[in-house]
Design an enzyme around this catalytic site. Structure first.
Site, PDB file in Angstrom:
ATOM      1  N   TYR A  38      -6.626  -8.610  12.783  1.00  0.00           N
ATOM      2  CA  TYR A  38      -5.482  -7.881  12.919  1.00  0.00           C
ATOM      3  C   TYR A  38      -5.338  -8.186  13.761  1.00  0.00           C
ATOM      4  CZ  TYR A  38      -4.396  -5.245   8.338  1.00  0.00           C
ATOM      5  OH  TYR A  38      -4.416  -5.152   6.958  1.00  0.00           O
ATOM      6  N   GLN A  58       1.744  -5.834   5.666  1.00  0.00           N
ATOM      7  CA  GLN A  58       1.437  -4.915   4.710  1.00  0.00           C
ATOM      8  C   GLN A  58       3.354  -6.074   4.255  1.00  0.00           C
ATOM      9  OE1 GLN A  58       1.382  -1.445   3.802  1.00  0.00           O
ATOM     10  NE2 GLN A  58      -0.495  -0.954   4.227  1.00  0.00           N
ATOM     11  N   GLU A 107       0.940  -0.787   0.239  1.00  0.00           N
ATOM     12  CA  GLU A 107      -0.259   0.294  -0.436  1.00  0.00           C
ATOM     13  C   GLU A 107       0.833   1.372   0.241  1.00  0.00           C
ATOM     14  OE1 GLU A 107      -3.619   1.938   2.535  1.00  0.00           O
ATOM     15  OE2 GLU A 107      -2.875   0.107   3.087  1.00  0.00           O
ATOM     16  N   ASN A 144      -7.104   1.344   2.091  1.00  0.00           N
ATOM     17  CA  ASN A 144      -7.203   2.838   3.235  1.00  0.00           C
ATOM     18  C   ASN A 144      -6.625   3.625   1.829  1.00  0.00           C
ATOM     19  OD1 ASN A 144      -8.417   1.013   4.443  1.00  0.00           O
ATOM     20  ND2 ASN A 144      -7.740   2.525   6.364  1.00  0.00           N
ATOM     21  N   ASN A 154     -11.952  -1.032  -0.953  1.00  0.00           N
ATOM     22  CA  ASN A 154     -11.325  -1.622   0.542  1.00  0.00           C
ATOM     23  C   ASN A 154     -12.472  -0.822   1.683  1.00  0.00           C
ATOM     24  OD1 ASN A 154      -8.590  -1.997   1.783  1.00  0.00           O
ATOM     25  ND2 ASN A 154      -9.977   0.057   2.538  1.00  0.00           N
ATOM     26  N   GLU A 155     -12.609  -2.101   2.503  1.00  0.00           N
ATOM     27  CA  GLU A 155     -13.332  -1.348   3.757  1.00  0.00           C
ATOM     28  C   GLU A 155     -14.114  -0.348   3.955  1.00  0.00           C
ATOM     29  OE1 GLU A 155     -10.194  -1.461   6.814  1.00  0.00           O
ATOM     30  OE2 GLU A 155      -9.708  -3.162   6.350  1.00  0.00           O
ATOM     31  N   GLU A 162      -6.129  -9.078   4.410  1.00  0.00           N
ATOM     32  CA  GLU A 162      -5.580  -8.428   5.158  1.00  0.00           C
ATOM     33  C   GLU A 162      -5.423  -9.313   6.202  1.00  0.00           C
ATOM     34  OE1 GLU A 162      -6.081  -3.905   5.471  1.00  0.00           O
ATOM     35  OE2 GLU A 162      -6.811  -3.986   3.716  1.00  0.00           O
TER      36      GLU A 162
END
Length: 502
Positions: free
Chosen positions: A244, A349, A27, A72, A172-173, A292
């Site tokens: 996460y 990442q 990213e 993001n 994304n999200e 992710e």
């Protein structure tokens, strides 16, 4: 010493090992790109400005696919800013990470890096501040062979042939209030299905990923998936999942059991998707892209304050310890265990930003502790994932109740006859005596190699000054006797044993 056991049989398979399980994520955030994969002034930089030391470590890590350019970041990204002469590219604000994006690296540069790294690109389109037309435009630029305006523009920018990207994330999200362009499930679902249909009209063979929940802790979890899939089910191939993990209040026992949550996340998303499919009377079985996942000390990150509009600031450069590596190894076990549904996954990442690889500008690159279980699992997991039903003692956790001390999965490559066992001992203080019956396999299997990651100091880390403080060691006591693999697993450890017939 505690003891645990299970039986392996080549007839009891879950699914083939998907190479896309071993994906990562780049990213435009912090120093992942700039001084991460790209640093023209670095002593190892190649003619394109890419750090050769990072490229070598990426190959060693065994990464198969890389999700790009976010994250993001993508929800405010204008892809066309990153093409054409670098000197003419605009500098833009990135609202996601409160930094400046120079656009020195764009699509063409990143695709060139991916070719050198030998990885497939999973491209994310901006459905936060943009929509159908912009998604079609970037797809055309990437994949249209010739004659159209954007195909000729790509050719003029130095790449005559199409890039052939086949996997696209539809945003994304967008369930998250923090996301630029945050949407309700209905708003997102309508936009996603319109985008998917348009992209498929241009290129029918694409694989498309709809946004699932950004974590299972979201108040809209499962309801979001259900509403989005009601609208998109027949138009997409995957629903995404993000997770996460970190220890809370020093609770390492619960932290070591993080895979319990990942298992629940996967089964919940799969059940929701199947429910929608049943209502729609669809024969399709939707797959999950866990694009992710990692250990991330988010509590420390949320305590930080933005310092201004900088280029490539140091953001969430977590230093990973022994327990973090064991947890990452256990999460890989979970992903493999669900290979019938999870066929793509991305460790987020790749470099510097919550990453297995760290660098310093004009300095070294090194492997963090979490590098090792990922690299070994990627190398050793081959063939079919085998079903494991273990007998294991339990231990009490504050978050998950009673949890098995042993976490395990195995793979079998019928072509070579090799079997690989991946196991974690979650107990913080007790060793675990493991016995694996191989009665279902022909006689003659022996230990080809075995590795254990453990340390008396659970908080030991690798640094630029001491890059090999924590590395896997040969598990010398692993052996096969009378058709049983036996190994002593140290406390808080991850172990991989490859069995061979040769």
């Amino acid at each position: 010493m505690l003891s645990a056991s299970f039986i392996l049989d080549p007839a009891f398979t879950i699914a083939p090992v998907s190479r896309r399980t071993f994906g990562s994520f780049v990213e435009h955030m912090g120093r992942c790109v700039y001084t991460g994969i790209y640093e023209p002034s670095h002593p190892t930089a190649d003619a394109d400005g890419f750090r050769a030391d990072v490229l070598a470590l990426t190959r060693e890590l065994g990464v198969s696919v890389v999700r790009y350019p976010g994250g993001n970041f993508v929800s405010g990204y204008r892809w066309e800013d990153g093409i054409g002469p670098v000197a003419d590219r605009p500098v833009r604000r990135d609202l996601a990470w409160h930094s400046l994006e120079t656009n020195e690296i764009g699509i063409d540069e990143f695709m060139r890096w991916a070719g050198k790294a030998g990885v497939e690109v999973m491209y994310a389109v901006n459905l936060g501040t943009r929509g159908v037309q912009e998604a079609l435009d970037v797809q055309e630029y990437l994949n249209q062979p010739d004659r159209t305006h954007l195909a000729r523009l790509r050719q003029a920018n130095g790449h005559p042939e199409p890039y052939g990207v086949t996997m696209f994330c539809l945003g994304n999200e967008l369930d998250g209030p923090w996301q630029t362009g945050h949407k309700t499930a209905h708003e997102y679902g309508r936009l996603a299905v319109e985008t998917a249909r348009a992209m498929r009209s241009a290129e029918p063979g694409l694989e498309l990923v709809a946004c699932g929940s950004s974590s299972s802790a979201m108040p809209t979890f499962a309801a979001w998936e259900a509403e989005v899939l009601e609208l998109t089910y027949d138009a997409v191939d995957y629903i995404s999942a993000h997770a996460y993990y970190e220890p809370h209040d020093g609770d390492l026992g619960s932290f070591l059991a993080s895979a319990v949550d990942m298992d629940h996340f996967v089964t919940s998303v799969a059940a929701t998707a199947d429910s929608v499919g049943a209502r729609l009377k669809s024969d399709k079985k939707l797959k999950i892209s866990f694009d992710e996942w990692n250990v991330w000390y988010q509590s420390a990150f949320h305590a930080q304050q933005a310092t201004g509009w900088e280029v490539a600031p140091r953001v969430i450069e977590d230093s990973y310890n022994v327990v973090d590596a064991v947890v990452v190894g256990s999460l890989l076990i979970s992903l493999l265990r669900h290979s019938d549904r999870v066929t793509a996954a991305c460790l987020a990442q790749l470099v510097n930003v919550i990453a297995p690889i760290r660098t310093e500008p004009d300095g070294p690159a090194w492997r963090q502790t979490i590098f090792h279980p990922f690299a070994l699992t990627s190398r050793l997991a081959r063939g079919e994932v085998l079903r494991v039903e273990a007998r294991s003692p339990g231990y009490e956790t504050a978050r998950f109740g009673t949890v098995p001390v042993l976490d395990a999965v195995a793979t079998h490559d019928a072509g070579s006859g090799e079997v690989t066992v991946f196991v974690v001992n979650r107990h913080l203080t007790e060793s675990l005596d493991l016995a694996v019956s191989l009665a279902g396999f022909p006689a003659g299997l022996r230990v080809g190699e075995s590795w254990t990651l453990a340390d008396d100091d659970l908080y030991a880390v690798n640094t630029a000054a001491d890059p090999d403080r924590v590395v896997p060691r040969a598990a010398k006591d692993a052996e096969v006797t009378d058709g049983v693999l036996r190994a002593a697993l140290p406390p808080a450890s991850w172990t991989a044993v490859r069995l061979t017939t040769g």
